[in-house]
Design an enzyme around this catalytic site. Structure first.
Site, mmCIF file in Angstrom:
data_model
loop_
_atom_site.group_PDB
_atom_site.id
_atom_site.type_symbol
_atom_site.label_atom_id
_atom_site.label_comp_id
_atom_site.label_asym_id
_atom_site.label_seq_id
_atom_site.Cartn_x
_atom_site.Cartn_y
_atom_site.Cartn_z
ATOM 1 C CB CYS A 1 5.969 22.507 -2.813
ATOM 2 S SG CYS A 1 6.552 24.146 -3.312
ATOM 3 C CG HIS B 1 2.388 24.172 -4.881
ATOM 4 N ND1 HIS B 1 2.834 23.953 -3.603
ATOM 5 C CD2 HIS B 1 1.782 23.015 -5.268
ATOM 6 C CE1 HIS B 1 2.507 22.736 -3.207
ATOM 7 N NE2 HIS B 1 1.872 22.139 -4.211
ATOM 8 C CG HIS C 1 1.035 18.533 -3.713
ATOM 9 N ND1 HIS C 1 0.418 19.767 -3.824
ATOM 10 C CD2 HIS C 1 0.069 17.706 -3.183
ATOM 11 C CE1 HIS C 1 -0.831 19.694 -3.418
ATOM 12 N NE2 HIS C 1 -1.062 18.466 -3.004
#
Length: 345
Positions: free
Chosen positions: A258, A307, A319
């Site tokens: 990520c 994240h 993402h």
């Protein structure tokens, strides 16, 4: 003569069996013949456990990324310090050689000046204190000796800093190994759980993941503008990576985790941001309300800030979500991760 004995009653066990059988018969007769079998709750539990392990693996990945970034910084510092120490040692050797030449000349012309004897002794640091009382040094000699002492102290300090950084680096490398082992262990556990499913059940999970990946092809993002040219450029770079696989610890260009995606994308826009989601959460301008986000803003997810992705517009995040997935668009509301805040770079 008629018998007055009561008729024999069926045993309790036999009655229970009859009751259960009758109930089952009623239940079966009430079900339509084409009804699907009830889902196995244990199979649903397997998917939940796999999802949890993937989440834990991505959280550990961000810690791994942080340790890796720290290791890289320490390695660079050690290299710079060692190079600087080598240069200072070379200069110190040259200066000492020059002062040695003075000593040799003095010895040949009638004896070694006591001040130079002190300089070349085993305790040059205390020399200036003693030499000042002797009143036997020229201004040029005093300047040279001060320079020598300063260089020697600087060299010692750099060597000490390099040693400390090397010790720290050893600890960080140990942490890297530990996090790598943790990540690989969780991914192995997830695969072991998936292996308990039938081939058909695994195919259903894979099909669901593939549908999520393909959804990026038809997502509606709207036409809202980015807050800045650099955010637009970074977001544009990330959009070009839709379909690239998630790989833990990867920072592009052919695979990403990520924060690897977001840091790589901003780097393509000429902007350097930290490597980890936790560090990225604390740069730029914080955007508290999701309604105030613009395409190209970073979105920080999960309470531990583990994240990160790009706000893509129309309630979507771009993402690299998890192991086994690809870089893709998803609805923020359906991502299963709580929104913490946005970051505008």
């Amino acid at each position: 003569m008629a018998s007055h004995r009561r008729p024999k009653q069926p045993s309790q066990t036999y009655a229970t069996v009859l009751t259960a059988t009758a109930a089952a018969a009623v239940a079966l007769s009430a079900q339509p013949a084409s009804a699907d079998p009830l889902p196995d709750p244990s199979k649903k539990g397997v998917q939940a456990q796999v999802d949890r392990l993937y989440e834990e693996a991505t959280q550990a990945t961000e810690k791994y990324n942080g340790a890796k970034e720290t290791a890289g910084r320490l390695e660079k510092q050690v290299e710079d310090l060692q190079e600087a120490a080598a240069r200072e040692q070379s200069g110190l050797n040259s200066l000492r050689a020059q002062l040695g030449s003075i000593a040799t000349a003095q010895y040949r012309t009638g004896g070694l000046d006591p001040s130079v004897q002190l300089l070349l002794s085993s305790d040059p640091d205390g020399f200036l204190d003693k030499a000042s009382a002797m009143d036997r040094l020229s201004a040029q000699q005093v300047s040279a000796l001060h320079h020598y002492e300063s260089q020697q102290q600087g060299l010692q300090q750099k060597r000490q800093e390099a040693t400390e950084n090397l010790n720290n680096l050893a600890g960080v490398r140990k942490e890297l190994g530990s996090k790598k082992k943790e990540i690989q262990g969780k991914l192995a556990q997830a695969q072991k759980l998936l292996n308990t499913l039938t081939a058909e059940e695994r195919a259903q999970i894979a099909d669901k993941e593939e549908r999520a990946n393909r959804s990026s092809e038809r997502v509606e993002l709207g036409n809202e503008a980015s807050a800045s040219q650099r955010a637009a450029a970074a977001f544009g770079a990330a959009k070009g990576k839709v379909g690239v696989p998630y790989v833990w610890g990867a920072s592009g260009p052919n695979s990403f985790d990520c924060s690897g995606l977001t840091s790589w994308a901003f780097n393509q826009a000429g902007v350097t941001i930290p490597r980890t989601s936790q560090a990225q959460a604390n740069v730029g301008t914080r955007i508290s309300s999701m309604s105030a986000l613009q395409p190209g803003d970073l979105i920080i997810m999960r309470t531990d800030l583990s994240h990160v992705g790009f706000y893509a517009g129309n309630g979507q995040i771009l993402h690299a979500p998890k192991p086994g997935a690809q870089v893709r668009y998803e609805s923020i509301a359906r991502s299963g991760m709580p929104f913490m805040w946005g970051v505008r770079i």
